[in-house]
Motif scaffolding. Structure first.
Motif, PDB file in Angstrom:
ATOM      1  N   LEU A   1       0.854  -0.992   0.027  1.00  0.00           N
ATOM      2  CA  LEU A   1       0.114  -0.039   0.010  1.00  0.00           C
ATOM      3  C   LEU A   1       0.861   1.294   0.024  1.00  0.00           C
ATOM      4  N   GLN A   2       1.901   1.279   0.690  1.00  0.00           N
ATOM      5  CA  GLN A   2       2.760   2.425   0.568  1.00  0.00           C
ATOM      6  C   GLN A   2       3.656   2.385  -0.564  1.00  0.00           C
ATOM      7  N   VAL A   3       3.966   1.488  -1.117  1.00  0.00           N
ATOM      8  CA  VAL A   3       4.615   1.319  -2.472  1.00  0.00           C
ATOM      9  C   VAL A   3       3.698   2.205  -3.471  1.00  0.00           C
ATOM     10  N   PHE A   4       2.212   1.635  -3.426  1.00  0.00           N
ATOM     11  CA  PHE A   4       1.292   2.530  -4.299  1.00  0.00           C
ATOM     12  C   PHE A   4       1.044   3.954  -4.162  1.00  0.00           C
ATOM     13  N   PHE A   5       0.969   4.354  -2.919  1.00  0.00           N
ATOM     14  CA  PHE A   5       0.578   5.862  -2.693  1.00  0.00           C
ATOM     15  C   PHE A   5       1.891   6.524  -2.727  1.00  0.00           C
ATOM     16  N   SER A   6       3.098   6.011  -2.631  1.00  0.00           N
ATOM     17  CA  SER A   6       4.561   6.622  -2.449  1.00  0.00           C
ATOM     18  C   SER A   6       5.253   6.651  -3.766  1.00  0.00           C
ATOM     19  N   VAL A   7       4.886   5.606  -4.735  1.00  0.00           N
ATOM     20  CA  VAL A   7       5.742   5.431  -6.119  1.00  0.00           C
ATOM     21  C   VAL A   7       4.768   5.293  -6.942  1.00  0.00           C
ATOM     22  N   THR A   8       3.807   4.484  -7.148  1.00  0.00           N
ATOM     23  CA  THR A   8       3.169   4.283  -8.408  1.00  0.00           C
ATOM     24  C   THR A   8       2.146   5.464  -8.580  1.00  0.00           C
ATOM     25  N   LEU A   9       1.221   5.893  -7.617  1.00  0.00           N
ATOM     26  CA  LEU A   9       0.285   6.854  -7.823  1.00  0.00           C
ATOM     27  C   LEU A   9       1.128   8.355  -8.069  1.00  0.00           C
ATOM     28  N   PRO A  10       2.106   8.618  -7.585  1.00  0.00           N
ATOM     29  CA  PRO A  10       2.813   9.776  -7.964  1.00  0.00           C
ATOM     30  C   PRO A  10       3.231   9.693  -9.477  1.00  0.00           C
ATOM     31  N   ALA A  11       3.660   8.462  -9.881  1.00  0.00           N
ATOM     32  CA  ALA A  11       4.207   8.472 -11.196  1.00  0.00           C
ATOM     33  C   ALA A  11       2.875   8.676 -12.174  1.00  0.00           C
ATOM     34  N   VAL A  12       1.949   8.133 -11.895  1.00  0.00           N
ATOM     35  CA  VAL A  12       0.731   8.306 -12.922  1.00  0.00           C
ATOM     36  C   VAL A  12      -0.178   9.450 -12.634  1.00  0.00           C
ATOM     37  N   MET A  13       0.155  10.386 -11.802  1.00  0.00           N
ATOM     38  CA  MET A  13      -0.631  11.527 -11.555  1.00  0.00           C
ATOM     39  C   MET A  13      -1.005  12.373 -12.625  1.00  0.00           C
ATOM     40  N   PRO A  14      -0.140  12.669 -13.523  1.00  0.00           N
ATOM     41  CA  PRO A  14      -0.302  13.225 -14.835  1.00  0.00           C
ATOM     42  C   PRO A  14      -1.504  12.838 -15.607  1.00  0.00           C
ATOM     43  N   GLY A  15      -1.565  11.286 -15.491  1.00  0.00           N
ATOM     44  CA  GLY A  15      -2.876  10.687 -16.224  1.00  0.00           C
ATOM     45  C   GLY A  15      -3.989  10.933 -15.585  1.00  0.00           C
ATOM     46  N   VAL A  16      -3.955  10.735 -14.177  1.00  0.00           N
ATOM     47  CA  VAL A  16      -5.237  11.104 -13.298  1.00  0.00           C
ATOM     48  C   VAL A  16      -5.707  12.588 -13.507  1.00  0.00           C
ATOM     49  N   ILE A  17      -4.753  13.442 -13.363  1.00  0.00           N
ATOM     50  CA  ILE A  17      -5.287  14.825 -13.433  1.00  0.00           C
ATOM     51  C   ILE A  17      -5.979  15.119 -15.005  1.00  0.00           C
ATOM     52  N   THR A  18      -5.252  14.765 -15.938  1.00  0.00           N
ATOM     53  CA  THR A  18      -5.845  14.605 -17.250  1.00  0.00           C
ATOM     54  C   THR A  18      -7.149  13.859 -17.307  1.00  0.00           C
ATOM     55  N   GLY A  19      -7.398  12.735 -16.994  1.00  0.00           N
ATOM     56  CA  GLY A  19      -8.539  12.248 -17.133  1.00  0.00           C
ATOM     57  C   GLY A  19      -9.578  12.662 -16.217  1.00  0.00           C
ATOM     58  N   SER A  20      -9.331  13.173 -15.214  1.00  0.00           N
ATOM     59  CA  SER A  20     -10.280  14.034 -14.179  1.00  0.00           C
ATOM     60  C   SER A  20     -10.675  14.964 -14.982  1.00  0.00           C
ATOM     61  N   LEU A  21     -10.084  15.948 -15.410  1.00  0.00           N
ATOM     62  CA  LEU A  21     -10.361  17.348 -15.882  1.00  0.00           C
ATOM     63  C   LEU A  21     -11.224  16.835 -17.347  1.00  0.00           C
ATOM     64  N   LEU A  22     -10.753  15.839 -17.928  1.00  0.00           N
ATOM     65  CA  LEU A  22     -11.620  15.497 -19.209  1.00  0.00           C
ATOM     66  C   LEU A  22     -13.019  14.787 -18.894  1.00  0.00           C
ATOM     67  N   MET A  23     -13.027  14.111 -17.857  1.00  0.00           N
ATOM     68  CA  MET A  23     -14.364  13.511 -17.200  1.00  0.00           C
ATOM     69  C   MET A  23     -15.158  14.679 -16.704  1.00  0.00           C
ATOM     70  N   PHE A  24     -14.649  15.513 -16.321  1.00  0.00           N
ATOM     71  CA  PHE A  24     -15.511  16.793 -15.735  1.00  0.00           C
ATOM     72  C   PHE A  24     -16.046  17.427 -16.860  1.00  0.00           C
TER      73      PHE A  24
END
Length: 266
Positions: A175-198
């Motif tokens: 869980l810590q690997v996900f929040f500390s490494v994986t999620l920050p790495a994919v954050m540009p895609g998360v932000i992009t997708g979130s704004l697009l969905m909105f």
């Protein structure tokens, strides 16, 4: 040299034609929203801000816009966790039924919205939840979720798996690997997708038309009901507000992620 110059002239001519064609409707609506007359015209009959003042004072338009924001918020909040986990899973793991999922990702382009809207209307009707706003947000999320998944998958594909292995070897739990490494790495895609969905949910008309009733109409549905009788300049002013919302989303996207990363995710 003359051949290269001719190609450049032809290319820029085509680009200019494309830009004028794409921007012409926006320019016409923008100009018509400032007209001083009572009929929507372009060029505008004088310049006035009274139509913007009118829509700011109209309670029905304001309430419909707030309901539309609520639908877009529900859609985005559901899409963020679902789309993020699905995008990471598709990029990192050999998922069962991957071909079926890939077919689902093509649904926004292969199934007409009227078909999806009627199907969701029947499902929500049998569940007894029609006449509420949050099912409209869920419906918008179901239909547009592939865009969120694509954006996250594009970011997750570039994630170096050695970074996650290094964190795990240092004793970090999954869980810590996900929040500390994986999620920050994919954050540009998360932000992009979130704004697009909105933005997609903000402008969704057909699904909203099928799932709402007269008590909870969203702004696109209210505009549709209005233009069935007469098209007035206040509708052009509302359209400019929608264009401004999209412009703000693009500005935030450029500031938070960068348009180059967004275009690569497409």
């Amino acid at each position: 040299m003359s051949g290269s110059r001719s190609k450049s002239i032809v290319l820029w001519t085509l680009v200019t034609i494309a830009l004028v064609t794409l921007s012409a409707p926006t320019i016409v609506v923008l100009g018509a929203s400032f007209t001083g007359g009572n009929i929507i015209t372009f060029p505008p009959d004088g310049l006035s801000l009274r139509w913007y003042a009118r829509i700011s004072q109209a309670a029905d338009l304001r309430n419909a816009f707030l309901r539309t924001l609520q639908v877009a918020t529900v859609c985005t909040m559901v899409a963020i966790p679902v789309g993020t986990l699905a995008g990471i899973a598709l990029a990192k793991y050999a998922v069962r039924f991957e071909k079926t999922i890939q077919i689902y990702l093509l649904l926004p382009f292969t199934i007409p919205l009227i078909g999806s809207g009627i199907g969701l209307m029947l499902i929500f009707g049998n569940a007894g939840i029609l006449g509420q706003l949050w099912p409209v947000g869920i419906a918008c999320c179901v239909i547009n979720l592939p865009f969120m998944i694509w954006a996250v998958t594009a970011s997750a594909t570039g994630l170096d798996p050695d970074l996650e292995l290094a964190a795990a070897n240092c004793g970090a739990p999954p869980l810590q690997v996900f929040f500390s490494v994986t999620l920050p790495a994919v954050m540009p895609g998360v932000i992009t997708g979130s704004l697009l969905m909105f933005i997609l949910a903000l402008n969704e008309f057909l699904v909203s038309l099928l799932l709402v009733d007269a008590r909870i109409v969203t702004l696109p549905v209210l505009i549709y009901n209005s233009i069935r009788s007469i098209i007035t300049p206040d509708l052009a002013a509302i359209s400019v507000v929608f264009i401004a919302c999209s412009g703000v989303a693009v500005f935030l996207l450029d500031r938070l992620v960068g348009l180059d990363i967004f275009l690569k995710s497409k």
